[in-house]
Design a protein around this motif. Structure first.
Motif, PDB file in Angstrom:
ATOM      1  N   CYS A  41       0.849  -1.189   0.000  1.00 28.78           N
ATOM      2  CA  CYS A  41       0.000   0.000   0.000  1.00 28.78           C
ATOM      3  C   CYS A  41       0.886   1.241   0.000  1.00 28.78           C
ATOM      4  O   CYS A  41       2.028   1.218   0.488  1.00 28.78           O
ATOM      5  N   HIS A  42       0.354   2.352  -0.530  1.00 26.30           N
ATOM      6  CA  HIS A  42       1.143   3.589  -0.523  1.00 26.30           C
ATOM      7  C   HIS A  42       1.475   4.030   0.895  1.00 26.30           C
ATOM      8  O   HIS A  42       2.486   4.698   1.129  1.00 26.30           O
ATOM      9  N   SER A  43       0.649   3.640   1.869  1.00 26.75           N
ATOM     10  CA  SER A  43       0.952   3.966   3.265  1.00 26.75           C
ATOM     11  C   SER A  43       2.251   3.299   3.717  1.00 26.75           C
ATOM     12  O   SER A  43       2.984   3.854   4.542  1.00 26.75           O
ATOM     13  N   ASP A  44       2.541   2.100   3.190  1.00 30.60           N
ATOM     14  CA  ASP A  44       3.811   1.449   3.511  1.00 30.60           C
ATOM     15  C   ASP A  44       4.981   2.313   3.041  1.00 30.60           C
ATOM     16  O   ASP A  44       5.986   2.444   3.743  1.00 30.60           O
ATOM     17  N   LEU A  45       4.838   2.900   1.854  1.00 32.14           N
ATOM     18  CA  LEU A  45       5.881   3.757   1.305  1.00 32.14           C
ATOM     19  C   LEU A  45       6.002   5.042   2.109  1.00 32.14           C
ATOM     20  O   LEU A  45       7.118   5.507   2.401  1.00 32.14           O
ATOM     21  N   SER A  46       4.869   5.623   2.496  1.00 29.47           N
ATOM     22  CA  SER A  46       4.897   6.846   3.306  1.00 29.47           C
ATOM     23  C   SER A  46       5.558   6.591   4.653  1.00 29.47           C
ATOM     24  O   SER A  46       6.338   7.416   5.145  1.00 29.47           O
ATOM     25  N   MET A  47       5.258   5.456   5.252  1.00 32.65           N
ATOM     26  CA  MET A  47       5.864   5.120   6.538  1.00 32.65           C
ATOM     27  C   MET A  47       7.353   4.825   6.391  1.00 32.65           C
ATOM     28  O   MET A  47       8.144   5.151   7.282  1.00 32.65           O
ATOM     29  N   LEU A  48       7.746   4.235   5.270  1.00 30.53           N
ATOM     30  CA  LEU A  48       9.165   3.974   5.035  1.00 30.53           C
ATOM     31  C   LEU A  48       9.969   5.271   5.073  1.00 30.53           C
ATOM     32  O   LEU A  48      11.044   5.333   5.661  1.00 30.53           O
ATOM     33  N   GLY A  49       9.427   6.309   4.470  1.00 27.87           N
ATOM     34  CA  GLY A  49      10.117   7.596   4.436  1.00 27.87           C
ATOM     35  C   GLY A  49       9.834   8.486   5.621  1.00 27.87           C
ATOM     36  O   GLY A  49      10.305   9.627   5.666  1.00 27.87           O
ATOM     37  N   ASN A  50       9.046   8.015   6.591  1.00 26.88           N
ATOM     38  CA  ASN A  50       8.624   8.807   7.746  1.00 26.88           C
ATOM     39  C   ASN A  50       7.940  10.107   7.306  1.00 26.88           C
ATOM     40  O   ASN A  50       8.113  11.157   7.919  1.00 26.88           O
ATOM     41  N   ASP A  51       7.136  10.011   6.247  1.00 25.63           N
ATOM     42  CA  ASP A  51       6.464  11.193   5.706  1.00 25.63           C
ATOM     43  C   ASP A  51       5.491  11.803   6.708  1.00 25.63           C
ATOM     44  O   ASP A  51       5.202  13.002   6.642  1.00 25.63           O
ATOM     45  N   TRP A  52       4.953  10.984   7.607  1.00 22.67           N
ATOM     46  CA  TRP A  52       3.956  11.463   8.573  1.00 22.67           C
ATOM     47  C   TRP A  52       4.554  11.705   9.961  1.00 22.67           C
ATOM     48  O   TRP A  52       3.835  12.069  10.886  1.00 22.67           O
ATOM     49  N   GLY A  53       5.862  11.474  10.100  1.00 19.20           N
ATOM     50  CA  GLY A  53       6.537  11.726  11.368  1.00 19.20           C
ATOM     51  C   GLY A  53       6.182  10.763  12.485  1.00 19.20           C
ATOM     52  O   GLY A  53       6.385  11.078  13.666  1.00 19.20           O
ATOM     53  N   ILE A  54       5.681   9.568  12.154  1.00 15.76           N
ATOM     54  CA  ILE A  54       5.270   8.614  13.190  1.00 15.76           C
ATOM     55  C   ILE A  54       5.986   7.268  13.056  1.00 15.76           C
ATOM     56  O   ILE A  54       5.688   6.338  13.806  1.00 15.76           O
ATOM     57  N   SER A  55       6.921   7.160  12.133  1.00 15.35           N
ATOM     58  CA  SER A  55       7.596   5.877  11.899  1.00 15.35           C
ATOM     59  C   SER A  55       8.606   5.579  13.005  1.00 15.35           C
ATOM     60  O   SER A  55       9.224   6.490  13.573  1.00 15.35           O
ATOM     61  N   VAL A  56       8.735   4.310  13.313  1.00 19.62           N
ATOM     62  CA  VAL A  56       9.713   3.833  14.278  1.00 19.62           C
ATOM     63  C   VAL A  56      10.576   2.790  13.583  1.00 19.62           C
ATOM     64  O   VAL A  56      10.059   1.908  12.881  1.00 19.62           O
ATOM     65  N   TYR A  57      11.870   2.881  13.764  1.00 19.25           N
ATOM     66  CA  TYR A  57      12.795   1.970  13.102  1.00 19.25           C
ATOM     67  C   TYR A  57      13.465   1.075  14.140  1.00 19.25           C
ATOM     68  O   TYR A  57      13.708   1.512  15.272  1.00 19.25           O
ATOM     69  N   PRO A  58      13.744  -0.190  13.812  1.00 20.57           N
ATOM     70  CA  PRO A  58      13.525  -0.836  12.515  1.00 20.57           C
ATOM     71  C   PRO A  58      12.033  -0.868  12.161  1.00 20.57           C
ATOM     72  O   PRO A  58      11.191  -1.119  13.029  1.00 20.57           O
ATOM     73  N   TYR A  59      11.772  -0.639  10.889  1.00 22.27           N
ATOM     74  CA  TYR A  59      10.402  -0.572  10.395  1.00 22.27           C
ATOM     75  C   TYR A  59      10.136  -1.737   9.458  1.00 22.27           C
ATOM     76  O   TYR A  59      10.815  -1.913   8.445  1.00 22.27           O
ATOM     77  N   VAL A  60       9.143  -2.563   9.818  1.00 19.25           N
ATOM     78  CA  VAL A  60       8.707  -3.678   8.981  1.00 19.25           C
ATOM     79  C   VAL A  60       7.367  -3.294   8.357  1.00 19.25           C
ATOM     80  O   VAL A  60       6.368  -3.167   9.063  1.00 19.25           O
ATOM     81  N   PRO A  61       7.310  -3.072   7.037  1.00 24.45           N
ATOM     82  CA  PRO A  61       6.046  -2.693   6.394  1.00 24.45           C
ATOM     83  C   PRO A  61       5.072  -3.867   6.341  1.00 24.45           C
ATOM     84  O   PRO A  61       5.370  -4.966   6.792  1.00 24.45           O
ATOM     85  N   GLY A  62       3.904  -3.587   5.736  1.00 27.19           N
ATOM     86  CA  GLY A  62       2.959  -4.655   5.431  1.00 27.19           C
ATOM     87  C   GLY A  62       1.723  -4.668   6.301  1.00 27.19           C
ATOM     88  O   GLY A  62       1.791  -5.044   7.471  1.00 27.19           O
ATOM     89  N   HIS A  63       0.584  -4.239   5.727  1.00 26.26           N
ATOM     90  CA  HIS A  63      -0.669  -4.250   6.490  1.00 26.26           C
ATOM     91  C   HIS A  63      -1.842  -4.680   5.604  1.00 26.26           C
ATOM     92  O   HIS A  63      -2.982  -4.284   5.857  1.00 26.26           O
ATOM     93  N   GLU A  64      -1.555  -5.471   4.601  1.00 25.07           N
ATOM     94  CA  GLU A  64      -2.607  -6.066   3.766  1.00 25.07           C
ATOM     95  C   GLU A  64      -2.335  -7.571   3.674  1.00 25.07           C
ATOM     96  O   GLU A  64      -1.986  -8.101   2.636  1.00 25.07           O
ATOM     97  N   VAL A  65      -2.509  -8.215   4.803  1.00 26.50           N
ATOM     98  CA  VAL A  65      -2.036  -9.591   5.002  1.00 26.50           C
ATOM     99  C   VAL A  65      -3.121 -10.603   4.671  1.00 26.50           C
ATOM    100  O   VAL A  65      -4.285 -10.433   5.038  1.00 26.50           O
ATOM    101  N   ALA A  66      -2.725 -11.644   3.981  1.00 24.50           N
ATOM    102  CA  ALA A  66      -3.554 -12.841   3.827  1.00 24.50           C
ATOM    103  C   ALA A  66      -2.696 -14.029   4.260  1.00 24.50           C
ATOM    104  O   ALA A  66      -1.573 -14.200   3.771  1.00 24.50           O
ATOM    105  N   GLY A  67      -3.225 -14.806   5.188  1.00 24.82           N
ATOM    106  CA  GLY A  67      -2.457 -15.947   5.690  1.00 24.82           C
ATOM    107  C   GLY A  67      -3.354 -16.930   6.404  1.00 24.82           C
ATOM    108  O   GLY A  67      -4.553 -17.002   6.138  1.00 24.82           O
ATOM    109  N   VAL A  68      -2.760 -17.681   7.310  1.00 22.03           N
ATOM    110  CA  VAL A  68      -3.528 -18.658   8.087  1.00 22.03           C
ATOM    111  C   VAL A  68      -3.173 -18.497   9.556  1.00 22.03           C
ATOM    112  O   VAL A  68      -2.080 -18.069   9.912  1.00 22.03           O
ATOM    113  N   VAL A  69      -4.122 -18.859  10.419  1.00 20.48           N
ATOM    114  CA  VAL A  69      -3.882 -18.814  11.853  1.00 20.48           C
ATOM    115  C   VAL A  69      -2.846 -19.868  12.211  1.00 20.48           C
ATOM    116  O   VAL A  69      -3.034 -21.058  11.959  1.00 20.48           O
ATOM    117  N   ALA A  70      -1.725 -19.400  12.797  1.00 27.93           N
ATOM    118  CA  ALA A  70      -0.669 -20.321  13.211  1.00 27.93           C
ATOM    119  C   ALA A  70      -0.760 -20.653  14.692  1.00 27.93           C
ATOM    120  O   ALA A  70      -0.352 -21.740  15.122  1.00 27.93           O
TER     121      ALA A  70
END
Length: 337
Positions: A41-70
């Motif tokens: 998502c473009h929000s992942d890119l914005s967070m990568l660059g800290n465009d909104w001033g709320i990013s914390v590093y190390p930063y792991v992107p990804g919020h459109e997840v499809a998976g299985v309950v582990a």
């Protein structure tokens, strides 16, 4: 203790590199998801660059997840290990504030966001509170459904919040990652749908995705020609627009609804007052909205148009997104092992 394997940036705009971390004990209300696919998502890119001033590093992107309950905590109900699930922008909410108790978990003042201050889905595992983990029915393809849990929910929520009727005339501004899904939803909703785009070469494809009409948004005369036409105009782009022209395109009592992260909105007030028009906005929807979106998508066979890539190609995917070239969402298949 378990070890999660991910891709993380260690500074603003930095390269995503292999990263391991200990997530700690699984909470009693938490679900651990084995990530199969994750949308970009473009929000992942914005967070990568800290465009909104709320990013914390190390930063792991990804919020459109499809998976299985582990794995799941002791108090988790309604979800089973091995079940297909999705996760979007939000990953937790307090569950006791007025908003949560009213079903508006997405408006919770202490809601946790999947990639804000915590590690997201560019990983082999990700965790979230059970209320935000959404079951995926077998009829939806997990390799494409991930973007529905952020982008899809973002454009679905306004249809509910604005009380859109099948007889309404709606406009969708921007035929990109969000807008193309809005066209499909609007068409399935029964609306008369107009696509607004500054790219005339997208007209044929916009019509294939559900648009009844197409307006070149870079042509002032085209914008003037639809004055007073729309019950709802959904703005999906993160840029300044000729706001007054879009306000004038609304019918009396019409709404300009913003889901794109535009820097600001500026327009004369009198056109709003005299025709009782409004400017509104919404974030991603509540867990119930996400569930309803999944049911709607299943019933109407709605899915985003995606470009498949591997999670190991995440840096290349970021560059493609930065250049505006994806058609229309990138989904990364987990190949971290």
């Amino acid at each position: 203790m378990p070890t999660f394997h991910a891709l993380a940036a260690h500074e603003a705009g930095g390269e995503l590199k292999p990263f391991e971390y200990d997530p700690g004990d699984l909470g009693p209300d938490e679900v651990e998801i084995a990530v199969k696919y994750c949308g970009l998502c473009h929000s992942d890119l914005s967070m990568l660059g800290n465009d909104w001033g709320i990013s914390v590093y190390p930063y792991v992107p990804g919020h459109e997840v499809a998976g299985v309950v582990a794995a799941k905590g002791d108090r988790v109900t309604g979800l089973e290990v091995g079940q297909s699930v999705g996760l979007g922008w939000y990953s937790s909410s307090c569950m006791f504030c007025d908003q949560c108790m009213s079903g508006d978990h997405n408006l919770c003042g202490s809601a946790g966001m999947t990639i804000v201050g915590r590690h997201g889905g560019f990983a082999d595992r990700v965790r979230a509170s059970q209320e935000w983990v959404i079951p995926i029915p077998d009829s939806l393809d997990p390799s494409v459904v991930g973007p529905m849990f952020c982008g899809g929910a973002t454009v679905f929520n306004p249809f509910l919040q604005s009380g859109v009727r099948p007889i309404d005339r709606i406009g969708v501004v921007g035929i990109g990652g969000l807008g193309h899904m809005a066209l499909k939803i609007g068409n399935a909703w029964g609306c008369e749908v107009t696509a607004f785009s500054g790219s005339p070469d997208k007209e044929d494809e916009a019509r294939e995705m559900g648009a009844d009409h197409f307006v070149n948004s870079r042509d002032p005369q085209s914008l003037e020609s639809v004055a007073g036409s729309f019950d709802l105009i959904l703005d999906t782009v993160g840029a300044e627009l000729p706001w007054e022209a879009y306000i004038n395109a609304l019918s009396p009592r019409g709404k300009l609804h913003i889901v794109g992260a535009a820097p600001s909105v500026s327009t004369p007030v009198m056109p709003l007052i005299m025709a009782q028009r409004t400017i509104t906005a919404t974030p991603v929807g509540s867990p119930q909205t996400l569930r309803e979106m999944v049911r709607f998508a299943t019933r109407h066979d709605i899915a985003p148009i995606v470009e498949p890539m591997k999670l190991s190609e995440a840096n290349d995917a970021m560059e493609r997104l930065r250049s505006g070239s994806p058609r229309y969402r990138i989904v990364l298949e987990n190949d971290l092992g």
